[in-house]
Motif scaffolding. Structure first.
Motif, PDB file in Angstrom:
ATOM      1  N   GLY A 136      -7.847  67.305  22.071  1.00 47.93           N
ATOM      2  CA  GLY A 136      -6.815  68.286  21.943  1.00 47.93           C
ATOM      3  C   GLY A 136      -6.255  68.672  20.390  1.00 47.93           C
ATOM      4  N   THR A 137      -5.423  69.310  20.188  1.00 50.92           N
ATOM      5  CA  THR A 137      -4.926  69.692  18.765  1.00 50.92           C
ATOM      6  C   THR A 137      -3.430  69.402  18.798  1.00 50.92           C
ATOM      7  OG1 THR A 137      -6.697  70.879  18.324  1.00 50.92           O
ATOM      8  CG2 THR A 137      -4.962  71.007  16.859  1.00 50.92           C
ATOM      9  N   PRO A 138      -2.622  68.283  18.526  1.00 50.22           N
ATOM     10  CA  PRO A 138      -3.377  67.295  17.465  1.00 50.22           C
ATOM     11  C   PRO A 138      -3.948  66.249  18.500  1.00 50.22           C
ATOM     12  CG  PRO A 138      -1.038  66.724  17.584  1.00 50.22           C
ATOM     13  CD  PRO A 138      -1.510  68.139  18.463  1.00 50.22           C
ATOM     14  N   ALA A 139      -4.992  65.268  17.834  1.00 47.54           N
ATOM     15  CA  ALA A 139      -5.401  64.159  18.584  1.00 47.54           C
ATOM     16  C   ALA A 139      -5.503  62.918  17.618  1.00 47.54           C
ATOM     17  CB  ALA A 139      -6.578  64.524  19.062  1.00 47.54           C
ATOM     18  N   SER A 140      -5.357  61.784  18.311  1.00 44.56           N
ATOM     19  CA  SER A 140      -5.496  60.443  17.416  1.00 44.56           C
ATOM     20  C   SER A 140      -6.725  59.654  17.853  1.00 44.56           C
ATOM     21  CB  SER A 140      -4.085  60.031  17.669  1.00 44.56           C
ATOM     22  OG  SER A 140      -4.232  58.511  16.790  1.00 44.56           O
ATOM     23  N   ILE A 141      -7.512  59.260  17.006  1.00 46.78           N
ATOM     24  CA  ILE A 141      -8.629  58.274  17.239  1.00 46.78           C
ATOM     25  C   ILE A 141      -8.271  57.155  16.598  1.00 46.78           C
ATOM     26  CG2 ILE A 141     -10.997  57.765  16.927  1.00 46.78           C
ATOM     27  CD1 ILE A 141     -11.638  60.725  16.903  1.00 46.78           C
ATOM     28  N   ALA A 174     -17.623  46.734   8.979  1.00 46.49           N
ATOM     29  CA  ALA A 174     -17.426  47.255   7.392  1.00 46.49           C
ATOM     30  C   ALA A 174     -17.675  48.960   7.869  1.00 46.49           C
ATOM     31  CB  ALA A 174     -18.195  46.970   6.420  1.00 46.49           C
ATOM     32  N   ALA A 175     -18.984  48.983   8.487  1.00 43.31           N
ATOM     33  CA  ALA A 175     -19.334  50.378   8.712  1.00 43.31           C
ATOM     34  C   ALA A 175     -18.246  51.359   9.579  1.00 43.31           C
ATOM     35  CB  ALA A 175     -20.661  50.416   9.450  1.00 43.31           C
ATOM     36  N   LEU A 176     -17.767  50.640  10.567  1.00 44.14           N
ATOM     37  CA  LEU A 176     -16.774  51.337  11.332  1.00 44.14           C
ATOM     38  C   LEU A 176     -15.538  51.471  10.632  1.00 44.14           C
ATOM     39  CD1 LEU A 176     -16.671  52.165  14.565  1.00 44.14           C
ATOM     40  CD2 LEU A 176     -15.352  50.067  14.905  1.00 44.14           C
ATOM     41  N   LEU A 177     -15.110  50.655   9.714  1.00 44.45           N
ATOM     42  CA  LEU A 177     -13.924  51.080   9.019  1.00 44.45           C
ATOM     43  C   LEU A 177     -14.177  52.261   8.189  1.00 44.45           C
ATOM     44  CD1 LEU A 177     -11.131  50.146   8.068  1.00 44.45           C
ATOM     45  CD2 LEU A 177     -12.100  48.796   6.416  1.00 44.45           C
ATOM     46  N   ASN A 178     -15.529  52.431   7.275  1.00 44.78           N
ATOM     47  CA  ASN A 178     -15.537  53.356   6.585  1.00 44.78           C
ATOM     48  C   ASN A 178     -15.604  54.889   7.381  1.00 44.78           C
ATOM     49  OD1 ASN A 178     -17.785  55.206   4.999  1.00 44.78           O
ATOM     50  ND2 ASN A 178     -16.586  54.105   3.683  1.00 44.78           N
ATOM     51  N   LEU A 179     -16.132  54.661   8.653  1.00 43.02           N
ATOM     52  CA  LEU A 179     -15.907  56.032   9.535  1.00 43.02           C
ATOM     53  C   LEU A 179     -14.681  56.336   9.515  1.00 43.02           C
ATOM     54  CD1 LEU A 179     -18.579  55.220  12.316  1.00 43.02           C
ATOM     55  CD2 LEU A 179     -18.877  56.931  10.456  1.00 43.02           C
ATOM     56  N   SER A 180     -13.663  55.655   9.585  1.00 45.00           N
ATOM     57  CA  SER A 180     -12.254  55.916   9.871  1.00 45.00           C
ATOM     58  C   SER A 180     -11.837  56.876   8.418  1.00 45.00           C
ATOM     59  CB  SER A 180     -11.234  54.819   9.941  1.00 45.00           C
ATOM     60  OG  SER A 180     -11.062  53.842   8.917  1.00 45.00           O
ATOM     61  N   ARG A 201      -9.128  69.796  12.027  1.00 42.93           N
ATOM     62  CA  ARG A 201      -9.188  70.031  13.331  1.00 42.93           C
ATOM     63  C   ARG A 201      -8.068  69.573  13.982  1.00 42.93           C
ATOM     64  NH1 ARG A 201     -15.518  69.322  15.384  1.00 42.93           N
ATOM     65  NH2 ARG A 201     -16.462  69.928  13.143  1.00 42.93           N
ATOM     66  N   GLY A 202      -7.037  68.895  13.368  1.00 45.71           N
ATOM     67  CA  GLY A 202      -5.883  68.421  13.897  1.00 45.71           C
ATOM     68  C   GLY A 202      -6.113  66.849  14.534  1.00 45.71           C
ATOM     69  N   ILE A 203      -7.505  66.270  14.145  1.00 39.88           N
ATOM     70  CA  ILE A 203      -7.792  64.976  14.523  1.00 39.88           C
ATOM     71  C   ILE A 203      -7.479  63.889  13.524  1.00 39.88           C
ATOM     72  CG2 ILE A 203      -9.727  63.408  15.746  1.00 39.88           C
ATOM     73  CD1 ILE A 203     -10.744  66.076  16.680  1.00 39.88           C
ATOM     74  N   ARG A 204      -6.720  62.995  13.852  1.00 36.12           N
ATOM     75  CA  ARG A 204      -6.434  62.036  13.007  1.00 36.12           C
ATOM     76  C   ARG A 204      -7.184  60.741  13.349  1.00 36.12           C
ATOM     77  NH1 ARG A 204      -1.817  59.321  13.201  1.00 36.12           N
ATOM     78  NH2 ARG A 204      -1.303  59.944  15.307  1.00 36.12           N
ATOM     79  N   VAL A 205      -7.790  59.941  12.292  1.00 34.61           N
ATOM     80  CA  VAL A 205      -8.623  58.682  12.477  1.00 34.61           C
ATOM     81  C   VAL A 205      -8.081  57.605  11.750  1.00 34.61           C
ATOM     82  CG1 VAL A 205     -10.820  57.916  12.602  1.00 34.61           C
ATOM     83  CG2 VAL A 205     -10.800  60.199  12.828  1.00 34.61           C
ATOM     84  N   ASN A 206      -7.874  56.576  12.333  1.00 33.46           N
ATOM     85  CA  ASN A 206      -7.272  55.634  11.929  1.00 33.46           C
ATOM     86  C   ASN A 206      -7.537  54.083  12.353  1.00 33.46           C
ATOM     87  OD1 ASN A 206      -4.743  56.483   9.789  1.00 33.46           O
ATOM     88  ND2 ASN A 206      -4.440  57.426  12.043  1.00 33.46           N
ATOM     89  N   ALA A 207      -7.714  53.224  11.576  1.00 31.86           N
ATOM     90  CA  ALA A 207      -8.126  51.824  12.068  1.00 31.86           C
ATOM     91  C   ALA A 207      -7.253  50.571  12.181  1.00 31.86           C
ATOM     92  CB  ALA A 207      -9.368  51.443  11.002  1.00 31.86           C
ATOM     93  N   VAL A 208      -7.326  49.647  13.029  1.00 29.96           N
ATOM     94  CA  VAL A 208      -6.517  48.661  13.061  1.00 29.96           C
ATOM     95  C   VAL A 208      -7.633  47.416  12.833  1.00 29.96           C
ATOM     96  CG1 VAL A 208      -6.698  48.477  15.754  1.00 29.96           C
ATOM     97  CG2 VAL A 208      -4.895  47.074  14.513  1.00 29.96           C
ATOM     98  N   SER A 209      -7.132  46.659  11.906  1.00 31.08           N
ATOM     99  CA  SER A 209      -8.124  45.454  11.625  1.00 31.08           C
ATOM    100  C   SER A 209      -7.554  44.025  12.116  1.00 31.08           C
ATOM    101  CB  SER A 209      -8.802  45.629  10.410  1.00 31.08           C
ATOM    102  OG  SER A 209      -9.403  46.609   9.870  1.00 31.08           O
ATOM    103  N   THR A 256      -0.103  59.818   9.192  1.00 24.75           N
ATOM    104  CA  THR A 256      -0.850  58.629   8.832  1.00 24.75           C
ATOM    105  C   THR A 256      -2.414  59.095   9.116  1.00 24.75           C
ATOM    106  OG1 THR A 256       0.800  56.965   9.057  1.00 24.75           O
ATOM    107  CG2 THR A 256      -1.472  56.329   9.194  1.00 24.75           C
ATOM    108  N   VAL A 257      -3.141  59.304   8.085  1.00 29.53           N
ATOM    109  CA  VAL A 257      -4.527  59.638   8.362  1.00 29.53           C
ATOM    110  C   VAL A 257      -5.414  58.728   7.574  1.00 29.53           C
ATOM    111  CG1 VAL A 257      -6.178  61.443   8.253  1.00 29.53           C
ATOM    112  CG2 VAL A 257      -3.778  62.049   8.687  1.00 29.53           C
ATOM    113  N   GLY A 258      -6.586  58.244   8.053  1.00 32.07           N
ATOM    114  CA  GLY A 258      -7.676  57.357   7.139  1.00 32.07           C
ATOM    115  C   GLY A 258      -6.987  56.104   7.092  1.00 32.07           C
ATOM    116  N   ALA A 259      -6.248  55.605   7.521  1.00 32.17           N
ATOM    117  CA  ALA A 259      -5.443  54.358   7.064  1.00 32.17           C
ATOM    118  C   ALA A 259      -5.796  53.198   7.757  1.00 32.17           C
ATOM    119  CB  ALA A 259      -3.878  54.456   7.344  1.00 32.17           C
TER     120      ALA A 259
END
Length: 250
Positions: free
Chosen positions: A127-132, A155-161, A171-179, A235-238
């Motif tokens: 949807g828009t917005p969406a969160s990954i 490290a590869a997955l983190l870079n994808l964020s 597109r309204g899709i936020r991608v973030n990471a938890v480590s 919060t985007v790419g964090a």
């Protein structure tokens, strides 16, 4: 509380550990939840603990075809998807001379290729917005001995964020990471540590964490909940590091 009221969510690797605890917290916040897993015992236990309203799907994270099928199931079930927590992964630690091509490929298939093609398959469904939210690891930053392949996948997955954030934010899709740092979960139990050395290894890990203990799935799930919710809408790419201070020790 209802921080995720009515949100349609998918959690991969959601039948144990961090994924299962996140599913419980999402439900408590009003979300609708689908979880995936591969272990029949874990799948059965998740069905009991999460209740009949939660759909629990067997899906092999190493298979691109399985990710595409999962996306179709999500679309049929929800129509649109608001939140995806891509948590499924394996952690295999071994000295460099013990790695085979087959083991190497399996780690990257599950930890990197599967999530990547799941995101691709879900693009028409979001949807828009969406969160990954991607579950990475402090090992993407820390050069721990015998973690070479696992750390490389994270490290590869983190870079994808970050790279996918640049590509998908329009597109309204936020991608973030938890480590997470060292967390007491079934994933840790699968590292292959001999029982005779488990206490010794446990103590060495605890000694490396300024907080003086392993983390808990609950503590990581709270960070995922924040990144999934509208509270983090700017919060985007964090990356949120949840490690009890482990990275302070390098």
């Amino acid at each position: 509380m209802s921080r995720l009221n009515g949100k349609r969510t998918l959690i991969t690797g959601g039948t144990s550990g961090i994924g299962l605890e996140t599913a419980k917290q999402f439900l408590a916040e009003g979300a609708r939840v689908i979880v995936t897993g591969v272990n029949p015992d874990s799948i059965a236990r998740a069905k009991r603990e999460l209740g009949a309203e939660v759909r629990v799907i067997s899906a092999d994270s190493a298979s691109v075809d399985a990710q595409r099928q999962l996306a179709r199931i999500v679309e049929e079930h929800y129509g649109r998807l608001d939140i995806a927590f891509l948590n499924a992964g394996i952690a295999e630690w071994r000295p460099v001379e013990e790695w085979t091509e087959e083991r190497f490929d399996r780690s990257f298939d599950i930890n990197v290729k599967g999530p990547y093609f799941l995101i691709q398959s879900l693009l028409p469904v979001f949807g828009t917005p969406a969160s990954i939210v991607l579950n990475t690891s402090i090992n993407a930053h820390v050069g721990a001995a015998t973690s070479s392949v696992y750390a490389a996948t994270k490290a590869a997955l983190l870079n994808l964020s970050k790279t996918l954030s640049s590509e998908l934010v329009g597109r309204g899709i936020r991608v973030n990471a938890v480590s997470p740092g060292p967390v007491d979960t079934p994933l840790y139990d699968k590292l292959g540590i001999p029982d005779a050395y488990r206490d010794q290894v446990n103590q060495a890990i605890i000694d490396s964490v300024p907080f003086g203990r392993f983390g808990t799935p609950d503590e990581v799930a709270k960070a995922v909940l924040y990144l999934a919710s509208d509270e983090s809408r700017w919060t985007v790419g964090a990356e949120i590091i949840v490690d009890g201070g482990r990275m302070l020790n390098g």
